[in-house]
Design an enzyme around this catalytic site. Structure first.
Site, PDB file in Angstrom:
ATOM      1  N   CYS A   1     -10.435  13.872   6.123  1.00  0.00           N
ATOM      2  CA  CYS A   1     -10.728  12.454   6.064  1.00  0.00           C
ATOM      3  C   CYS A   1      -9.846  11.697   7.058  1.00  0.00           C
ATOM      4  O   CYS A   1      -8.710  12.087   7.303  1.00  0.00           O
ATOM      5  CB  CYS A   1     -10.506  11.826   4.689  1.00  0.00           C
ATOM      6  SG  CYS A   1     -11.424  12.633   3.383  1.00  0.00           S
TER       7      CYS A   1
ATOM      8  N   ARG B   1     -12.102  14.371  11.756  1.00  0.00           N
ATOM      9  CA  ARG B   1     -11.366  14.669  10.526  1.00  0.00           C
ATOM     10  C   ARG B   1     -12.289  14.789   9.312  1.00  0.00           C
ATOM     11  O   ARG B   1     -11.838  15.129   8.217  1.00  0.00           O
ATOM     12  CB  ARG B   1     -10.345  13.560  10.249  1.00  0.00           C
ATOM     13  CG  ARG B   1      -9.285  13.441  11.307  1.00  0.00           C
ATOM     14  CD  ARG B   1      -8.331  12.307  10.972  1.00  0.00           C
ATOM     15  NE  ARG B   1      -7.533  12.616   9.813  1.00  0.00           N
ATOM     16  CZ  ARG B   1      -6.378  13.256   9.817  1.00  0.00           C
ATOM     17  NH1 ARG B   1      -5.877  13.650  10.967  1.00  0.00           N
ATOM     18  NH2 ARG B   1      -5.716  13.484   8.713  1.00  0.00           N
TER      19      ARG B   1
ATOM     20  N   TRP C   1     -14.481  13.839   4.396  1.00  0.00           N
ATOM     21  CA  TRP C   1     -14.793  15.276   4.274  1.00  0.00           C
ATOM     22  C   TRP C   1     -14.593  15.562   2.798  1.00  0.00           C
ATOM     23  O   TRP C   1     -13.459  15.605   2.305  1.00  0.00           O
ATOM     24  CB  TRP C   1     -13.837  16.091   5.149  1.00  0.00           C
ATOM     25  CG  TRP C   1     -14.200  17.542   5.255  1.00  0.00           C
ATOM     26  CD1 TRP C   1     -15.007  18.119   6.198  1.00  0.00           C
ATOM     27  CD2 TRP C   1     -13.745  18.608   4.417  1.00  0.00           C
ATOM     28  NE1 TRP C   1     -15.091  19.463   5.979  1.00  0.00           N
ATOM     29  CE2 TRP C   1     -14.328  19.801   4.889  1.00  0.00           C
ATOM     30  CE3 TRP C   1     -12.924  18.683   3.302  1.00  0.00           C
ATOM     31  CZ2 TRP C   1     -14.107  21.038   4.308  1.00  0.00           C
ATOM     32  CZ3 TRP C   1     -12.701  19.924   2.703  1.00  0.00           C
ATOM     33  CH2 TRP C   1     -13.291  21.078   3.225  1.00  0.00           C
TER      34      TRP C   1
ATOM     35  N   ASN D   1      -6.806   9.256   2.148  1.00  0.00           N
ATOM     36  CA  ASN D   1      -6.895  10.602   2.711  1.00  0.00           C
ATOM     37  C   ASN D   1      -5.883  11.462   1.942  1.00  0.00           C
ATOM     38  O   ASN D   1      -4.701  11.143   1.939  1.00  0.00           O
ATOM     39  CB  ASN D   1      -6.554  10.534   4.210  1.00  0.00           C
ATOM     40  CG  ASN D   1      -6.257  11.891   4.828  1.00  0.00           C
ATOM     41  OD1 ASN D   1      -5.438  11.983   5.734  1.00  0.00           O
ATOM     42  ND2 ASN D   1      -6.890  12.931   4.380  1.00  0.00           N
ATOM     43  N   GLY D   2      -6.377  12.508   1.279  1.00  0.00           N
ATOM     44  CA  GLY D   2      -5.474  13.365   0.503  1.00  0.00           C
ATOM     45  C   GLY D   2      -6.115  13.696  -0.826  1.00  0.00           C
ATOM     46  O   GLY D   2      -7.322  13.497  -1.015  1.00  0.00           O
TER      47      GLY D   2
ATOM     48  N   GLU E   1     -11.125  35.417  18.795  1.00  0.00           N
ATOM     49  CA  GLU E   1     -11.248  33.977  19.049  1.00  0.00           C
ATOM     50  C   GLU E   1     -12.614  33.655  19.676  1.00  0.00           C
ATOM     51  O   GLU E   1     -13.252  32.663  19.316  1.00  0.00           O
ATOM     52  CB  GLU E   1     -10.094  33.505  19.955  1.00  0.00           C
ATOM     53  CG  GLU E   1     -10.212  32.108  20.537  1.00  0.00           C
ATOM     54  CD  GLU E   1     -10.187  30.977  19.509  1.00  0.00           C
ATOM     55  OE1 GLU E   1      -9.949  31.240  18.313  1.00  0.00           O
ATOM     56  OE2 GLU E   1     -10.440  29.822  19.918  1.00  0.00           O
TER      57      GLU E   1
ATOM     58  N   LYS F   1     -15.392  31.180  18.042  1.00  0.00           N
ATOM     59  CA  LYS F   1     -15.966  30.016  18.727  1.00  0.00           C
ATOM     60  C   LYS F   1     -17.480  30.025  18.584  1.00  0.00           C
ATOM     61  O   LYS F   1     -18.096  29.005  18.308  1.00  0.00           O
ATOM     62  CB  LYS F   1     -15.614  30.003  20.227  1.00  0.00           C
ATOM     63  CG  LYS F   1     -14.207  29.620  20.571  1.00  0.00           C
ATOM     64  CD  LYS F   1     -13.903  28.142  20.479  1.00  0.00           C
ATOM     65  CE  LYS F   1     -13.354  27.778  19.128  1.00  0.00           C
ATOM     66  NZ  LYS F   1     -11.992  27.914  18.854  1.00  0.00           N
TER      67      LYS F   1
ATOM     68  N   GLU G   1     -18.407  29.144  14.987  1.00  0.00           N
ATOM     69  CA  GLU G   1     -18.091  27.766  14.607  1.00  0.00           C
ATOM     70  C   GLU G   1     -19.050  26.754  15.212  1.00  0.00           C
ATOM     71  O   GLU G   1     -19.500  25.844  14.539  1.00  0.00           O
ATOM     72  CB  GLU G   1     -16.681  27.395  15.089  1.00  0.00           C
ATOM     73  CG  GLU G   1     -15.560  27.944  14.266  1.00  0.00           C
ATOM     74  CD  GLU G   1     -14.203  27.523  14.820  1.00  0.00           C
ATOM     75  OE1 GLU G   1     -13.404  26.995  14.056  1.00  0.00           O
ATOM     76  OE2 GLU G   1     -13.956  27.726  16.038  1.00  0.00           O
TER      77      GLU G   1
ATOM     78  N   HIS H   1     -15.241  53.102  14.157  1.00  0.00           N
ATOM     79  CA  HIS H   1     -14.810  53.209  12.759  1.00  0.00           C
ATOM     80  C   HIS H   1     -15.621  52.276  11.856  1.00  0.00           C
ATOM     81  O   HIS H   1     -15.142  51.858  10.811  1.00  0.00           O
ATOM     82  CB  HIS H   1     -13.315  52.912  12.652  1.00  0.00           C
ATOM     83  CG  HIS H   1     -12.472  53.891  13.407  1.00  0.00           C
ATOM     84  ND1 HIS H   1     -12.224  55.166  12.960  1.00  0.00           N
ATOM     85  CD2 HIS H   1     -11.860  53.793  14.612  1.00  0.00           C
ATOM     86  CE1 HIS H   1     -11.489  55.815  13.846  1.00  0.00           C
ATOM     87  NE2 HIS H   1     -11.251  54.997  14.863  1.00  0.00           N
TER      88      HIS H   1
ATOM     89  N   LYS I   1     -11.233  19.287  11.406  1.00  0.00           N
ATOM     90  CA  LYS I   1     -10.197  19.673  12.360  1.00  0.00           C
ATOM     91  C   LYS I   1      -8.842  19.865  11.684  1.00  0.00           C
ATOM     92  O   LYS I   1      -8.143  20.827  11.955  1.00  0.00           O
ATOM     93  CB  LYS I   1     -10.091  18.636  13.471  1.00  0.00           C
ATOM     94  CG  LYS I   1      -9.172  19.095  14.574  1.00  0.00           C
ATOM     95  CD  LYS I   1      -9.526  18.509  15.892  1.00  0.00           C
ATOM     96  CE  LYS I   1      -8.749  19.154  17.017  1.00  0.00           C
ATOM     97  NZ  LYS I   1      -9.168  20.539  17.261  1.00  0.00           N
TER      98      LYS I   1
HETATM   99  C1  G6P Z   1      -9.275  24.308  11.337  1.00  0.00           C
HETATM  100  C2  G6P Z   1      -9.916  24.093  12.695  1.00  0.00           C
HETATM  101  C3  G6P Z   1      -9.530  25.227  13.638  1.00  0.00           C
HETATM  102  C4  G6P Z   1      -8.014  25.353  13.705  1.00  0.00           C
HETATM  103  C5  G6P Z   1      -7.399  25.528  12.317  1.00  0.00           C
HETATM  104  C6  G6P Z   1      -5.887  25.408  12.349  1.00  0.00           C
HETATM  105  O1  G6P Z   1      -9.854  25.378  10.700  1.00  0.00           O
HETATM  106  O2  G6P Z   1     -11.325  24.015  12.573  1.00  0.00           O
HETATM  107  O3  G6P Z   1     -10.038  24.966  14.941  1.00  0.00           O
HETATM  108  O4  G6P Z   1      -7.683  26.443  14.498  1.00  0.00           O
HETATM  109  O5  G6P Z   1      -7.858  24.506  11.449  1.00  0.00           O
HETATM  110  O6  G6P Z   1      -5.566  24.092  12.704  1.00  0.00           O
HETATM  111  P1  G6P Z   1      -4.174  23.654  13.319  1.00  0.00           P
HETATM  112  O7  G6P Z   1      -4.282  22.159  13.447  1.00  0.00           O
HETATM  113  O8  G6P Z   1      -3.124  24.062  12.347  1.00  0.00           O
HETATM  114  O9  G6P Z   1      -4.026  24.330  14.641  1.00  0.00           O
END
Ligand code: G6P
Length: 613
Positions: free
Chosen positions: A2, A27, A73, A99-100, A486, A490, A493, A509, A608
């Site tokens: 949020c 957010r 969110w 937010n929280g 990674e 990507k 996601e 394996h 995020k």
């Molecule tokens: C969320 C985001 C990711 C990020 C992760 C850790 O899951 O969608 O992209 O890598 O949080 O976030 P941070 O702010 O701790 O790097």
């Protein structure tokens, strides 16, 4: 999760708040809302869905100058208009954004219901509005500050809140505990938000609040206080971000803009070279706040992180072990505290994070600290919770990363670990000439990245070619293994296409069972020790009629003979090749998402800053 924003100033509050919300949409983006004061009444507009939906219900004529806004969110309560913030108190005197998570909201809600207050949402947040109004009405002085203070004393949990009052047209009160809150001091106007991105287009002067602090904003002035009503001296300082850094510019999405910003982000992480000491083959990182002797005493390094940050840390662990010969590992922060971890005095912990607000990582930091360990931060967001609770650290300086999925922050995190590898290495076994060589190669990476990014049209064509595929396997070995994971993350996601990353050695394996005619396999194959081995793994896929896309820096003809498609990246030394192979994987995910029509910057169900465990 949020995002919240408040505004008090001469401009039309609704327009300023809407602009702020758009910058905070990363957010949370399942619903949003705005409340402002108009002719002695709080007017509230809330809408499920993207901020564009909210825009359609905002009246144009009302030029209010004080208001609050929220992008959600969902945690407590479904996604609908009623659960969207702001929340209004029973008698309409108080409106809040939050937010929280309020852990004890159930008991507080029952208490308020017994006092005859009617709730309109299923959220934990609404109870804050009712409590503030209750304390306001109950007191003789009707002091809004006191009402907020009394409310905060009742809350258990995390919050960043902003409160708006019907009876005080030029007043906003904010408070924070565990969720970020920053004041923006503009020219004759004041902002309050979860992230400076919300106001960076108007002012760069910002003051970050600490936990259990309140801010009282009146026309042209603001003051911070503890919850015990003691004044805290705090001044706004100029952020180094520019407004342009937080806008999309010429690009259609933040994600691709941030991918293309990576060469510059890497230069910044290297301090434009200022963090490097080429004559000594090492790095200088003053923010670690550790004497050389303390650094020499370190016997092990543990990185704590989540998501992409953890994969960046895995590359970092590899770099530290190879370059500095110091045992290093990256740990999933969400698992760390639940396995009764052994925290040894001579282990140095690093929390790696873009936002500095990830709840799982914060909990892991606290776990280490409670057990007497030292945690430093590798963080992008200046003034964030992690930046404050760690004993020192290194900022990534990637600039604002707006797209939900990480790109330039990931690269910045890897860059900082390379600097650490140099620093620790030169204190141990790394020779001066090898240190100098690594520095030369590191300094050269940004311009090689610029060359790698020129492959973008070719990668777009490949994304189109493979668009019908629903499953991808990504494989790499050694330091490229985390890059494979990674790359797969990507794709998952931002395009919702299923992809898994494996070590190419692990292929036989299990994952090989998934490979049949046409199965697309993305191989990262770079010059170095594992080259021949990865080539062998490619053979295994070819023998089963799988399709191979090779990301490579090699001219060896066997790669193009085996691969159906090749993406070339410039050459560098083996240990630094991840700084280049990462880029085409980001672009492949991006163009796949674009071709599939997915909202690249705001993928469904993700946020995020994941501020809940
Ligand atoms: C969320 C985001 C990711 C990020 C992760 C850790 O899951 O969608 O992209 O890598 O949080 O976030 P941070 O702010 O701790 O790097």
């Amino acid at each position: 999760m949020c995002g919240i924003v408040g505004y008090l100033g001469p401009r039309k509050a609704a327009e300023v708040l809407l602009q702020g919300l758009k910058m905070l949409e990363y957010r949370g983006y399942d619903s949003s809302g705005i409340a402002y004061l108009w002719r002695n009444q709080i007017k509230t507009f809330k809408k499920e869905g993207k901020i564009a939906n909210l825009e359609t219900v905002l009246p144009e004529a009302q030029a209010a100058h004080c208001g609050i806004a929220h992008t959600r969110w969902a945690t407590h309560g479904r996604v609908n208009d009623a659960n969207a913030h702001p929340h209004l108190s029973a008698n309409g005197r108080v409106s809040i954004v939050h937010n929280g998570i309020i852990d004890n909201y159930h008991a507080l809600k029952n208490e308020m219901i017994q006092k005859g207050r009617e709730f309109k949402s299923e959220t934990d947040s609404e109870v804050i509005a009712h409590l503030v109004e209750f304390y306001l009405e109950e007191s003789i002085t009707k002091d809004p500050e006191e009402a907020v203070r009394k409310t905060l004393a009742r809350l258990v949990g995390t919050y960043g809140i902003i409160v708006l009052f019907t009876d005080h047209p030029e007043l906003l009160i904010g408070a924070k505990n565990g969720s970020p809150l920053v004041v923006g001091q503009g020219d004759g106007e004041i902002f309050l938000a979860s992230d400076p991105a919300a106001f960076i287009g108007s002012t760069r002067n910002a003051a970050f609040l600490e936990d259990r602090e309140m801010v009282i904003i009146r026309k042209n002035e603001w003051i911070t206080k503890t919850l015990q009503n003691e004044v805290v001296a705090r001044e706004a300082e100029a952020l180094s971000w520019s407004a342009e850094a937080a806008s999309m510019g010429e690009f259609p999405h933040y994600f691709v803009k941030e991918v293309f910003e990576q060469p510059e982000a890497m230069r910044r992480a290297l301090g434009h070279g200022g963090r490097l000491l080429p004559d000594f083959g090492t790095a200088k990182l003053g923010g670690l706040n550790m004497e050389s002797r303390d650094l020499l005493d370190v016997k092990r390094v543990v990185f704590l992180a989540m998501g992409s940050a953890m994969y960046a840390a895995q590359v970092g662990a590899y770099l530290l072990e190879s370059v500095a010969r110091i045992p290093a590992q990256a740990e999933d922060a969400s698992e760390f505290r639940y396995r009764n971890p052994i925290v040894e005095k001579d282990t140095l912990y690093f929390a790696v994070s873009q936002s500095g607000e990830t709840a799982d990582t914060i909990q892991a930091i606290q776990e280490v600290q409670q057990r007497g360990g030292r945690v430093l931060g590798i963080v992008n967001a200046v003034g964030s919770t992690m930046a404050r609770i760690c004993k020192g650290g290194v900022y990534i300086h990637a600039g604002p990363e707006i797209s939900v999925t990480s790109s330039k922050a990931f690269l910045g995190q890897m860059t900082i670990t390379a600097l650490l590898a140099l620093l620790f290495g030169r204190m141990r076994i790394l020779s001066l000439s090898r240190g100098k060589e690594i520095i030369d190669n590191l300094m050269n990476i940004p311009q090689l990245q610029e060359i790698a990014l020129q492959q973008s049209p070719h990668i777009h064509n490949l994304a189109r070619k493979y668009i019908a595929n629903k499953n991808f396997l990504y494989m790499g070995r050694g330091i490229q293994y985390p890059i494979a994971i990674e790359g797969a993350l990507k794709l998952k996601e931002i395009s919702y296409v299923h992809a898994e990353g494996f070590s190419s050695g692990g292929l036989k394996h299990g994952p090989l069972a998934l490979v049949g005619p046409g199965t697309p396999c993305m191989f990262i194959i770079t010059e170095g020790d594992s080259f021949e081995k990865v080539l062998g793994n490619m053979q295994e896929v070819k023998a089963r009629d799988g399709r191979i896309i090779a990301v490579t820096n090699s001219d060896d003809p066997r790669v193009s003979l085996l691969a159906d498609d090749v993406i070339k990246v410039p050459r560098t030394e083996e240990l630094l090749a991840p700084f280049l192979t990462l880029l085409p994987l980001q672009l492949f995910a991006y163009y796949t998402a674009v071709e599939l029509g997915v909202d690249v910057d705001r993928p469904r169900n993700l946020a995020k800053s994941v501020t809940t465990e």
